[in-house]
Design a protein around this motif. Structure first.
Motif, PDB file in Angstrom:
ATOM      1  N   PHE A  11       0.930  -1.128   0.015  1.00  0.00           N
ATOM      2  CA  PHE A  11       0.098  -0.098   0.048  1.00  0.00           C
ATOM      3  C   PHE A  11       0.933   1.152   0.168  1.00  0.00           C
ATOM      4  N   ASP A  12       0.661   2.060  -1.188  1.00  0.00           N
ATOM      5  CA  ASP A  12       1.432   3.344  -1.023  1.00  0.00           C
ATOM      6  C   ASP A  12       3.049   2.900  -0.969  1.00  0.00           C
ATOM      7  N   ASP A  13       3.587   2.025  -1.870  1.00  0.00           N
ATOM      8  CA  ASP A  13       4.872   1.537  -1.771  1.00  0.00           C
ATOM      9  C   ASP A  13       5.548   1.099  -0.452  1.00  0.00           C
ATOM     10  N   LYS A  14       4.389   0.835   0.634  1.00  0.00           N
ATOM     11  CA  LYS A  14       4.867   0.120   1.792  1.00  0.00           C
ATOM     12  C   LYS A  14       4.542  -1.423   1.706  1.00  0.00           C
ATOM     13  N   VAL A  15       5.344  -2.129   1.753  1.00  0.00           N
ATOM     14  CA  VAL A  15       5.260  -3.705   1.576  1.00  0.00           C
ATOM     15  C   VAL A  15       4.583  -4.218   2.984  1.00  0.00           C
ATOM     16  N   VAL A  16       3.209  -4.862   2.673  1.00  0.00           N
ATOM     17  CA  VAL A  16       2.481  -5.483   3.980  1.00  0.00           C
ATOM     18  C   VAL A  16       3.152  -6.882   3.829  1.00  0.00           C
ATOM     19  N   LEU A  17       2.703  -7.614   2.960  1.00  0.00           N
ATOM     20  CA  LEU A  17       3.034  -8.915   3.002  1.00  0.00           C
ATOM     21  C   LEU A  17       4.266  -9.024   1.626  1.00  0.00           C
ATOM     22  N   GLY A  37      -0.246  -4.215  12.696  1.00  0.00           N
ATOM     23  CA  GLY A  37       0.556  -3.843  11.401  1.00  0.00           C
ATOM     24  C   GLY A  37       1.239  -4.663  10.704  1.00  0.00           C
ATOM     25  N   THR A  38       1.225  -6.051  11.309  1.00  0.00           N
ATOM     26  CA  THR A  38       2.021  -7.088  10.587  1.00  0.00           C
ATOM     27  C   THR A  38       1.624  -7.801   9.584  1.00  0.00           C
ATOM     28  N   GLY A  39       0.178  -7.304   9.230  1.00  0.00           N
ATOM     29  CA  GLY A  39      -0.393  -7.959   7.985  1.00  0.00           C
ATOM     30  C   GLY A  39      -1.385  -8.969   8.197  1.00  0.00           C
ATOM     31  N   LYS A  40      -1.881  -9.221   9.457  1.00  0.00           N
ATOM     32  CA  LYS A  40      -2.747 -10.324   9.825  1.00  0.00           C
ATOM     33  C   LYS A  40      -3.994 -10.218   8.884  1.00  0.00           C
ATOM     34  N   SER A  41      -4.732  -9.220   9.076  1.00  0.00           N
ATOM     35  CA  SER A  41      -5.995  -9.134   8.544  1.00  0.00           C
ATOM     36  C   SER A  41      -5.900  -8.922   6.744  1.00  0.00           C
ATOM     37  N   VAL A  42      -4.752  -8.527   6.563  1.00  0.00           N
ATOM     38  CA  VAL A  42      -4.569  -8.214   5.024  1.00  0.00           C
ATOM     39  C   VAL A  42      -4.282  -9.703   4.292  1.00  0.00           C
ATOM     40  N   GLN A  52      -6.300  -7.760  -3.749  1.00  0.00           N
ATOM     41  CA  GLN A  52      -5.518  -8.465  -4.982  1.00  0.00           C
ATOM     42  C   GLN A  52      -4.108  -8.439  -4.656  1.00  0.00           C
ATOM     43  N   PRO A  53      -3.218  -9.534  -4.657  1.00  0.00           N
ATOM     44  CA  PRO A  53      -1.977  -9.237  -4.238  1.00  0.00           C
ATOM     45  C   PRO A  53      -1.235  -8.745  -5.827  1.00  0.00           C
ATOM     46  N   SER A  54      -0.120  -8.360  -5.478  1.00  0.00           N
ATOM     47  CA  SER A  54       0.671  -7.826  -6.690  1.00  0.00           C
ATOM     48  C   SER A  54       1.551  -9.102  -7.270  1.00  0.00           C
ATOM     49  N   GLU A  55       1.454 -10.152  -6.459  1.00  0.00           N
ATOM     50  CA  GLU A  55       2.062 -11.355  -6.925  1.00  0.00           C
ATOM     51  C   GLU A  55       1.807 -12.485  -6.060  1.00  0.00           C
ATOM     52  N   GLN A 214       6.599  -8.368  10.298  1.00  0.00           N
ATOM     53  CA  GLN A 214       7.063  -7.439   9.184  1.00  0.00           C
ATOM     54  C   GLN A 214       6.798  -8.156   7.812  1.00  0.00           C
ATOM     55  N   GLY A 215       5.656  -8.530   7.803  1.00  0.00           N
ATOM     56  CA  GLY A 215       5.251  -8.994   6.383  1.00  0.00           C
ATOM     57  C   GLY A 215       5.763 -10.509   5.801  1.00  0.00           C
ATOM     58  N   ASN A 216       6.348 -11.195   7.190  1.00  0.00           N
ATOM     59  CA  ASN A 216       6.807 -12.527   6.698  1.00  0.00           C
ATOM     60  C   ASN A 216       6.220 -13.379   7.649  1.00  0.00           C
ATOM     61  N   ILE A 217       6.113 -14.824   7.264  1.00  0.00           N
ATOM     62  CA  ILE A 217       5.801 -15.756   8.520  1.00  0.00           C
ATOM     63  C   ILE A 217       7.244 -16.259   9.092  1.00  0.00           C
ATOM     64  N   ILE A 218       7.065 -16.225  10.593  1.00  0.00           N
ATOM     65  CA  ILE A 218       8.226 -16.682  11.288  1.00  0.00           C
ATOM     66  C   ILE A 218       7.931 -17.857  12.107  1.00  0.00           C
ATOM     67  N   TYR A 219       6.501 -18.320  11.841  1.00  0.00           N
ATOM     68  CA  TYR A 219       6.195 -19.646  12.620  1.00  0.00           C
ATOM     69  C   TYR A 219       4.856 -20.101  11.984  1.00  0.00           C
ATOM     70  N   ASP A 220       4.986 -21.391  11.713  1.00  0.00           N
ATOM     71  CA  ASP A 220       3.977 -22.009  11.117  1.00  0.00           C
ATOM     72  C   ASP A 220       3.779 -23.562  11.397  1.00  0.00           C
ATOM     73  N   ASP A 221       3.285 -23.799  12.544  1.00  0.00           N
ATOM     74  CA  ASP A 221       3.067 -25.237  12.865  1.00  0.00           C
ATOM     75  C   ASP A 221       2.215 -25.237  14.071  1.00  0.00           C
ATOM     76  N   VAL A 222       2.012 -26.506  14.912  1.00  0.00           N
ATOM     77  CA  VAL A 222       0.925 -26.858  15.764  1.00  0.00           C
ATOM     78  C   VAL A 222       1.498 -25.726  17.009  1.00  0.00           C
ATOM     79  N   LEU A 223       0.226 -25.557  17.652  1.00  0.00           N
ATOM     80  CA  LEU A 223       0.344 -24.581  18.940  1.00  0.00           C
ATOM     81  C   LEU A 223       1.383 -25.273  20.140  1.00  0.00           C
ATOM     82  N   GLN A 224       1.307 -26.500  20.177  1.00  0.00           N
ATOM     83  CA  GLN A 224       2.158 -27.202  21.182  1.00  0.00           C
ATOM     84  C   GLN A 224       3.706 -26.694  20.912  1.00  0.00           C
ATOM     85  N   ASN A 225       4.301 -26.517  19.764  1.00  0.00           N
ATOM     86  CA  ASN A 225       5.554 -26.453  19.547  1.00  0.00           C
ATOM     87  C   ASN A 225       5.890 -24.902  19.591  1.00  0.00           C
TER      88      ASN A 225
END
Length: 242
Positions: A11-17, A37-42, A52-55, A214-225
């Motif tokens: 948005f306005d040259d600011k990378v959200v994702l 502001g990390t892009g969850k809802s986006v 619409q994503p740019s890529e 900051q627009g990147n995924i740093i964790y993607d796993d089960v809650l227990q880990n």
């Protein structure tokens, strides 16, 4: 499932994702967390076609949301429903009109059938038919949230998205909403996506956890880990959950 493949949004040259990839697994409750502001809802609004994503690409049950025809996109969106943070009810409509709105807009069902369905889904969220002729302004914040949830599920969605479902609610009402998320997920066999930073909500509903920074995924796993994640921001969040 929903497959998110390398999507970027600015948005306005600011990378959200920034080339984000993840999967929302069928039949599970996936929770998306991160600082404001990390892009969850986006991420979710892009996934369901509101942005619409740019890529990148988004596959809903194997069908690309990006390259789909107008008719295909409509059918994909019919599989999804969203509970907005503000509930987004129509102030000038009664509860009956609000909850039944998706059916009046997209079906030819007669009034009495729609009314019966409205009463039925209100029951699922622990509300009485006595409120049918009331307006949103007549209800408490927790009741408005439940009315909005009834409207979201009346079309029997396959995917249910909750955007900050407990924000602004007192602890007892928030606990009721958390219990409803689990009950509806179980009873209606939906795939559920919860966007929140409420530690109690995260702890009580999450099966798979996705964390954005900051627009990147740093964790993607089960809650227990999650508590074993080495990223400092994840560690800070984990201390408030466990």
């Amino acid at each position: 499932m929903i497959e998110i493949k390398g999507i970027s949004v600015s948005f306005d040259d600011k990378v959200v994702l920034d080339r984000v990839s993840c999967r929302i697994e069928k039949g599970k409750i996936s929770t998306i967390i991160g600082k404001s502001g990390t892009g969850k809802s986006v991420l979710m609004k892009t996934s369901i076609g509101l942005l619409q994503p740019s890529e990148g690409d988004i596959l809903i049950d194997g069908v690309s949301m990006i390259t789909a025809t107008k008719k295909e996109k409509f059918l994909l969106k019919k599989k999804m429903a969203m509970l907005f943070q503000s509930s987004a009810l129509f102030d000038s409509m009664t509860i009956l009109q609000n909850v039944g709105f998706p059916l009046w807009e997209h079906t030819d069902l007669p009034f009495e059938v729609i009314k019966d369905k409205v009463v039925s889904v209100l029951g699922l969220v622990n509300l009485s038919e006595n409120i049918l002729d009331l307006y949103p302004s007549d209800l408490s914040g927790g009741m408005r949230k439940r009315v909005a949830l009834a409207r979201a599920i009346i079309s029997e969605p396959k995917y249910m998205i909750y955007d900050e479902p407990t924000t602004g609610l007192d602890p007892l009402t928030a606990d009721e909403i958390i219990k409803l998320i689990n009950a509806l997920h179980r009873d209606l066999s939906m795939t559920s996506i919860v966007i929140t930073h409420d530690p109690e909500c995260i702890k009580m509903v999450t099966q798979n956890l996705i964390m954005l920074e900051q627009g990147n995924i740093i964790y993607d796993d089960v809650l227990q880990n999650f508590s074993a994640c080495s990223h400092q921001t994840a560690k800070d969040f984990a201390r408030h959950i466990f």
